[in-house]
Design a protein around this motif. Sequence first.
Motif, PDB file in Angstrom:
ATOM      1  N   ILE A  24       0.750  -1.240  -0.052  1.00  7.13           N
ATOM      2  CA  ILE A  24       0.206   0.008   0.020  1.00  7.13           C
ATOM      3  C   ILE A  24       0.765   1.285   0.027  1.00  7.13           C
ATOM      4  O   ILE A  24       0.579   2.309  -0.793  1.00  7.13           O
ATOM      5  CB  ILE A  24      -1.006  -0.019   1.317  1.00  7.13           C
ATOM      6  N   GLU A  25       1.765   1.353   0.889  1.00  7.79           N
ATOM      7  CA  GLU A  25       2.738   2.319   0.763  1.00  7.79           C
ATOM      8  C   GLU A  25       3.474   2.678  -0.432  1.00  7.79           C
ATOM      9  O   GLU A  25       3.437   3.845  -1.162  1.00  7.79           O
ATOM     10  CB  GLU A  25       3.914   2.164   1.883  1.00  7.79           C
ATOM     11  N   LEU A  26       3.858   1.449  -1.255  1.00  6.85           N
ATOM     12  CA  LEU A  26       4.440   1.841  -2.594  1.00  6.85           C
ATOM     13  C   LEU A  26       3.515   2.297  -3.564  1.00  6.85           C
ATOM     14  O   LEU A  26       3.721   3.136  -4.235  1.00  6.85           O
ATOM     15  CB  LEU A  26       5.286   0.309  -2.848  1.00  6.85           C
ATOM     16  N   LEU A  27       2.190   1.602  -3.390  1.00  8.11           N
ATOM     17  CA  LEU A  27       1.256   2.133  -4.541  1.00  8.11           C
ATOM     18  C   LEU A  27       0.887   3.468  -4.257  1.00  8.11           C
ATOM     19  O   LEU A  27       0.744   4.331  -5.190  1.00  8.11           O
ATOM     20  CB  LEU A  27      -0.189   1.209  -4.401  1.00  8.11           C
ATOM     21  N   LEU A  28       0.648   3.975  -3.020  1.00  7.15           N
ATOM     22  CA  LEU A  28       0.208   5.358  -2.885  1.00  7.15           C
ATOM     23  C   LEU A  28       1.746   6.048  -3.232  1.00  7.15           C
ATOM     24  O   LEU A  28       1.222   7.250  -3.806  1.00  7.15           O
ATOM     25  CB  LEU A  28       0.122   5.489  -1.276  1.00  7.15           C
ATOM     26  N   THR A  29       2.842   5.813  -3.111  1.00  5.82           N
ATOM     27  CA  THR A  29       3.652   6.445  -3.390  1.00  5.82           C
ATOM     28  C   THR A  29       4.119   6.795  -5.094  1.00  5.82           C
ATOM     29  O   THR A  29       4.042   7.649  -5.496  1.00  5.82           O
ATOM     30  CB  THR A  29       5.242   5.913  -2.962  1.00  5.82           C
ATOM     31  N   LEU A  30       3.689   5.521  -5.583  1.00  9.77           N
ATOM     32  CA  LEU A  30       4.084   5.833  -7.228  1.00  9.77           C
ATOM     33  C   LEU A  30       2.457   6.610  -7.670  1.00  9.77           C
ATOM     34  O   LEU A  30       2.430   7.474  -8.764  1.00  9.77           O
ATOM     35  CB  LEU A  30       3.808   4.234  -7.785  1.00  9.77           C
ATOM     36  N   VAL A  31       1.220   6.163  -7.218  1.00  7.60           N
ATOM     37  CA  VAL A  31       0.023   6.955  -7.752  1.00  7.60           C
ATOM     38  C   VAL A  31       0.374   8.494  -7.268  1.00  7.60           C
ATOM     39  O   VAL A  31      -0.123   9.305  -8.320  1.00  7.60           O
ATOM     40  CB  VAL A  31      -1.212   6.614  -6.869  1.00  7.60           C
ATOM     41  N   ARG A  32       0.668   8.953  -6.074  1.00  7.27           N
ATOM     42  CA  ARG A  32       0.714  10.211  -5.858  1.00  7.27           C
ATOM     43  C   ARG A  32       1.855  11.036  -6.488  1.00  7.27           C
ATOM     44  O   ARG A  32       1.725  12.299  -6.941  1.00  7.27           O
ATOM     45  CB  ARG A  32       1.054  10.391  -4.006  1.00  7.27           C
ATOM     46  N   SER A  33       3.014  10.269  -6.977  1.00 10.83           N
ATOM     47  CA  SER A  33       4.007  10.906  -7.734  1.00 10.83           C
ATOM     48  C   SER A  33       3.642  11.391  -8.968  1.00 10.83           C
ATOM     49  O   SER A  33       4.283  12.380  -9.620  1.00 10.83           O
ATOM     50  CB  SER A  33       5.283   9.994  -7.397  1.00 10.83           C
ATOM     51  N   GLN A  34       2.791  10.707  -9.669  1.00 11.00           N
ATOM     52  CA  GLN A  34       2.197  10.836 -10.978  1.00 11.00           C
ATOM     53  C   GLN A  34       3.493  11.214 -11.749  1.00 11.00           C
ATOM     54  O   GLN A  34       3.665  12.073 -12.605  1.00 11.00           O
ATOM     55  CB  GLN A  34       1.382  12.125 -10.821  1.00 11.00           C
ATOM     56  N   ASN A  35       4.601  10.431 -11.581  1.00 14.08           N
ATOM     57  CA  ASN A  35       5.959  10.618 -12.422  1.00 14.08           C
ATOM     58  C   ASN A  35       6.287   9.287 -13.023  1.00 14.08           C
ATOM     59  O   ASN A  35       6.650   8.320 -12.632  1.00 14.08           O
ATOM     60  CB  ASN A  35       6.849  10.695 -11.164  1.00 14.08           C
ATOM     61  N   PRO A  36       6.325   9.647 -14.473  1.00 14.10           N
ATOM     62  CA  PRO A  36       6.382   8.510 -15.470  1.00 14.10           C
ATOM     63  C   PRO A  36       8.097   7.977 -15.435  1.00 14.10           C
ATOM     64  O   PRO A  36       8.560   6.607 -15.843  1.00 14.10           O
ATOM     65  CB  PRO A  36       6.294   9.046 -17.046  1.00 14.10           C
ATOM     66  N   ILE A  37       8.810   8.760 -14.792  1.00  9.84           N
ATOM     67  CA  ILE A  37      10.282   8.406 -14.742  1.00  9.84           C
ATOM     68  C   ILE A  37      10.666   7.179 -13.859  1.00  9.84           C
ATOM     69  O   ILE A  37      11.257   6.426 -13.862  1.00  9.84           O
ATOM     70  CB  ILE A  37      11.001   9.559 -14.064  1.00  9.84           C
ATOM     71  N   LEU A  38       9.468   6.940 -12.501  1.00 11.28           N
ATOM     72  CA  LEU A  38       9.448   6.000 -11.806  1.00 11.28           C
ATOM     73  C   LEU A  38       8.729   4.600 -12.430  1.00 11.28           C
ATOM     74  O   LEU A  38       8.589   3.576 -11.962  1.00 11.28           O
ATOM     75  CB  LEU A  38       8.694   6.201 -10.624  1.00 11.28           C
ATOM     76  N   GLY A  39       8.229   4.582 -13.778  1.00  9.51           N
ATOM     77  CA  GLY A  39       7.620   3.833 -14.371  1.00  9.51           C
ATOM     78  C   GLY A  39       8.459   2.981 -15.281  1.00  9.51           C
ATOM     79  O   GLY A  39       9.969   3.345 -15.424  1.00  9.51           O
ATOM     80  N   GLY A  40       7.961   1.931 -16.107  1.00  5.75           N
ATOM     81  CA  GLY A  40       9.133   1.288 -16.801  1.00  5.75           C
ATOM     82  C   GLY A  40      10.093   0.119 -15.920  1.00  5.75           C
ATOM     83  O   GLY A  40      11.041  -0.063 -16.409  1.00  5.75           O
ATOM     84  N   GLN A  41       9.596  -0.004 -14.745  1.00  9.54           N
ATOM     85  CA  GLN A  41      10.480  -0.771 -13.530  1.00  9.54           C
ATOM     86  C   GLN A  41       9.612  -1.844 -13.016  1.00  9.54           C
ATOM     87  O   GLN A  41       8.353  -1.756 -13.023  1.00  9.54           O
ATOM     88  CB  GLN A  41      11.027   0.207 -12.459  1.00  9.54           C
ATOM     89  N   ILE A  42      10.302  -2.745 -12.423  1.00  8.63           N
ATOM     90  CA  ILE A  42       9.848  -3.876 -11.650  1.00  8.63           C
ATOM     91  C   ILE A  42      10.080  -3.460 -10.017  1.00  8.63           C
ATOM     92  O   ILE A  42      11.049  -3.427  -9.869  1.00  8.63           O
ATOM     93  CB  ILE A  42      10.333  -5.153 -12.037  1.00  8.63           C
ATOM     94  N   TYR A  43       8.969  -3.433  -9.369  1.00  6.74           N
ATOM     95  CA  TYR A  43       9.206  -3.332  -7.665  1.00  6.74           C
ATOM     96  C   TYR A  43       8.939  -4.720  -7.265  1.00  6.74           C
ATOM     97  O   TYR A  43       7.921  -5.362  -7.549  1.00  6.74           O
ATOM     98  CB  TYR A  43       8.237  -2.255  -7.601  1.00  6.74           C
ATOM     99  N   THR A  44       9.751  -4.903  -6.238  1.00  9.68           N
ATOM    100  CA  THR A  44       9.531  -6.188  -5.357  1.00  9.68           C
ATOM    101  C   THR A  44       9.482  -6.093  -4.176  1.00  9.68           C
ATOM    102  O   THR A  44      10.334  -5.351  -3.555  1.00  9.68           O
ATOM    103  CB  THR A  44      10.379  -7.203  -5.921  1.00  9.68           C
ATOM    104  N   ILE A  45       8.420  -6.529  -3.336  1.00  9.64           N
ATOM    105  CA  ILE A  45       8.417  -6.512  -1.889  1.00  9.64           C
ATOM    106  C   ILE A  45       8.575  -8.033  -1.437  1.00  9.64           C
ATOM    107  O   ILE A  45       7.602  -8.829  -1.644  1.00  9.64           O
ATOM    108  CB  ILE A  45       7.312  -5.898  -1.305  1.00  9.64           C
ATOM    109  N   LEU A  46       9.888  -8.434  -0.921  1.00 11.00           N
ATOM    110  CA  LEU A  46       9.699  -9.738  -0.637  1.00 11.00           C
ATOM    111  C   LEU A  46       9.572 -10.081   1.032  1.00 11.00           C
ATOM    112  O   LEU A  46       9.617  -9.237   1.770  1.00 11.00           O
ATOM    113  CB  LEU A  46      11.364 -10.420  -0.771  1.00 11.00           C
ATOM    114  N   ALA A  47       8.924 -11.359   1.262  1.00 13.11           N
ATOM    115  CA  ALA A  47       8.755 -11.695   2.768  1.00 13.11           C
ATOM    116  C   ALA A  47      10.075 -11.540   3.415  1.00 13.11           C
ATOM    117  O   ALA A  47      11.090 -11.818   2.841  1.00 13.11           O
ATOM    118  CB  ALA A  47       8.060 -12.901   2.871  1.00 13.11           C
ATOM    119  N   ASP A  48      10.234 -11.102   4.745  1.00 10.34           N
ATOM    120  CA  ASP A  48      11.332 -11.021   5.473  1.00 10.34           C
ATOM    121  C   ASP A  48      11.761 -12.477   5.395  1.00 10.34           C
ATOM    122  O   ASP A  48      11.148 -13.576   5.654  1.00 10.34           O
ATOM    123  CB  ASP A  48      11.271 -10.744   6.957  1.00 10.34           C
ATOM    124  N   SER A  49      13.174 -12.519   5.373  1.00  7.68           N
ATOM    125  CA  SER A  49      13.705 -13.833   5.266  1.00  7.68           C
ATOM    126  C   SER A  49      14.491 -14.243   6.528  1.00  7.68           C
ATOM    127  O   SER A  49      14.774 -13.295   7.437  1.00  7.68           O
ATOM    128  CB  SER A  49      14.640 -14.179   3.988  1.00  7.68           C
TER     129      SER A  49
END
Lengths: 388, 388
Positions: free
Chosen positions: B363-388
């Motif tokens: 949710i934090e990452l989605l909110l950040t990307l949606v609020r930033s409205q910045n295509p420079i953060l697009g074209g990327q793969i973001y991953t949140i892994l479970a704590d290992s």
Amino acid sequence: MADSPDYLVCAVLPAGGCGERTGMKTPKQYCQVLSRPLVAYTLQAFERVPWIKHIVITIHNDYKDLLLDVISTHNLKKIHIVGAGPTRHRSIWEGIKSLGKVCPVPEVVIIHDAVRPFVESDILWKIVEAARECGAAGAIRPLVSTILAVDGDGFLDHSLDRSKYRASEMPQAFQYNIIKTAYEKCTDYDFDYGTECLHLAQRYGGAKVRLIDGPDSLWKVTLKKDLAAAEDTIKDWKKNVVLVNCPEKIQSEVSRAFELQNFKLHITTYGAMGPSSANHYIIFHTIYNQQSILQMSKDFLNNYAGTAVVTTVLHVVTTCQLGPEDLDYFKVQACIQRLQENVADDVCVALLFDMTDSPKKLIELLLTLVRSQNPILGGQIYTILADS
Amino acid sequence: MADSPDYLVCAVLPAGGCGERTGMKTPKQYCQVLSRPLVAYTLQAFERVPWIKHIVITIHNDYKDLLLDVISTHNLKKIHIVGAGPTRHRSIWEGIKSLGKVCPVPEVVIIHDAVRPFVESDILWKIVEAARECGAAGAIRPLVSTILAVDGDGFLDHSLDRSKYRASEMPQAFQYNIIKTAYEKCTDYDFDYGTECLHLAQRYGGAKVRLIDGPDSLWKVTLKKDLAAAEDTIKDWKKNVVLVNCPEKIQSEVSRAFELQNFKLHITTYGAMGPSSANHYIIFHTIYNQQSILQMSKDFLNNYAGTAVVTTVLHVVTTCQLGPEDLDYFKVQACIQRLQENVADDVCVALLFDMTDSPKKLIELLLTLVRSQNPILGGQIYTILADS
């Protein structure tokens, strides 16, 4: 004494307002700006001034826990919480009456708004000295708009000569006895509808009121858009970028791009890590050696994180052609994420691969990450591939 | 007529100022806000009002190419560029004199600042109608600060009764003959040091000047921090978020987080893609099928990109345990990057993997990307892994 008083100075910050003009549910002084309530910045600004000995903040009881949390998080030592009254003047008066109970009676009292976080010690000092000399003093700014006198029917009566008028801002300061007398003598109407402490000090306290030009930064957070402006101002405190081992062929282009955005650039190499004021580290690697980059990050963060100065640590791998056999994505991602989680909450750590010939896209991404100062964008791997 | 005039209305926008108070090298009206010069938003606001037929902007010649570029990029049809004079009033007068040359002489002229981009048609309409009736009209706002009269020695003379005064804002409007007469009769001192057109219209044009309460949004970009406030305001235009196939167990938590930030949520499934006003698509996938996600993205972008309404398209893969054999990182990255490059400049497309049990970080990452409205953060793969 040139820059600190030999008399007791305390401050009263009225923070009971409901901030209805921001259009948000939370009063503006409690809205989050870069992960802290706005009021935390104002309190820190006062806490930092060594000659202000006690700070009374008047709040509604609903926000007491939030305030206590701010006080403990930022290790503030001078704050006293007092219940707000139903109007601004009644809140200030509660604050002033509490002086002498929560702390000794001061010679000069500063009054400042919780929603003007960017106050600095030099203007506080000028206002306090003038108040001690004259009885009362306040910061003023030139008028931004023309001021119009309106007749009873909604028509222009006349416009004011801008050169004779100023906007009243904060901080203001008063001899304790003058502001106390003013509030003791003033009417219920003043308490309920008045806004200007200087007027009360002049009328009821007999003060000669000195007006002193203040800086632009004294502006007041009023509307929702002002929270974004406050965030921008706070981000501007962190303008020192260190380029570590930046490849020569892109160095001038990278530097120019950051300088155009008013960043201050420091160029250095692996050994010497840049000035103690450094906020953003961009560390370049022309060879991708996973182990060494991760080890370097770890050492680096052990040394630098938690200083509250470093905000961004970006490792950039350039000029390489990597294939699937070179990068175990999930494994490296796990390492970067763990690094991110282990550093202070407000540092953004990321790994960037740039496989293009031109640094144009890389620069855009670096600027975006550095400017955002957002750790939620950290713990990630960013890749810019050459067009295929 | 209820909402558009049956007489000719034109506008003059003085934009010759050098914006020294922003502290930036570029005059504020030309500073970039979300990848466009600020003045582009103001011009678009006027272009959108169908009953404003011609718009004269007065500029310094240095910025002519920039203006021509704005006009062609946004396909503006009503703009006429005129050289600015050395002061604000001289620029406005140049603009008014040009009416009748670059376009027919109007009955009513609107004057508005290029650095007040958030003007809307309803206030323009009220001001224009009042000007036609009375001769001149202007928008006003309540005073934010108390206004103080300063004596010659820097002391408070008196503070003004706030109820009798207002701040003069823009837009203002005038009968053409009245503003023309006012400028023909006014003095060199007025031209060089005056600021208030309403004053000139009253004094030299004999107008009865109607003052009309305007909305908060009429504020003027003055300082650097105001550019951030303007950006925030523009981002707030895009508040419609569509959750597509959001897993039931996280739906309420995701919705609540966005609603707390004043986003408007629409819940839908793969088939039905949400309202035409949708700005941000978040598309959930509980199974990772690389081919189908990429194909869906492509189809989706073919249908939706370029509408200038959709700003973010995020594909979220949840509840999966992927190993290195499941993701060919560089290959998928290349596809996402190509998708990003093929869509309109101002859309951010990204792929997110969330392998945790709680949607908190997602949710934090989605909110950040949606609020930033910045295509420079697009074209990327973001991953949140479970704590290992």
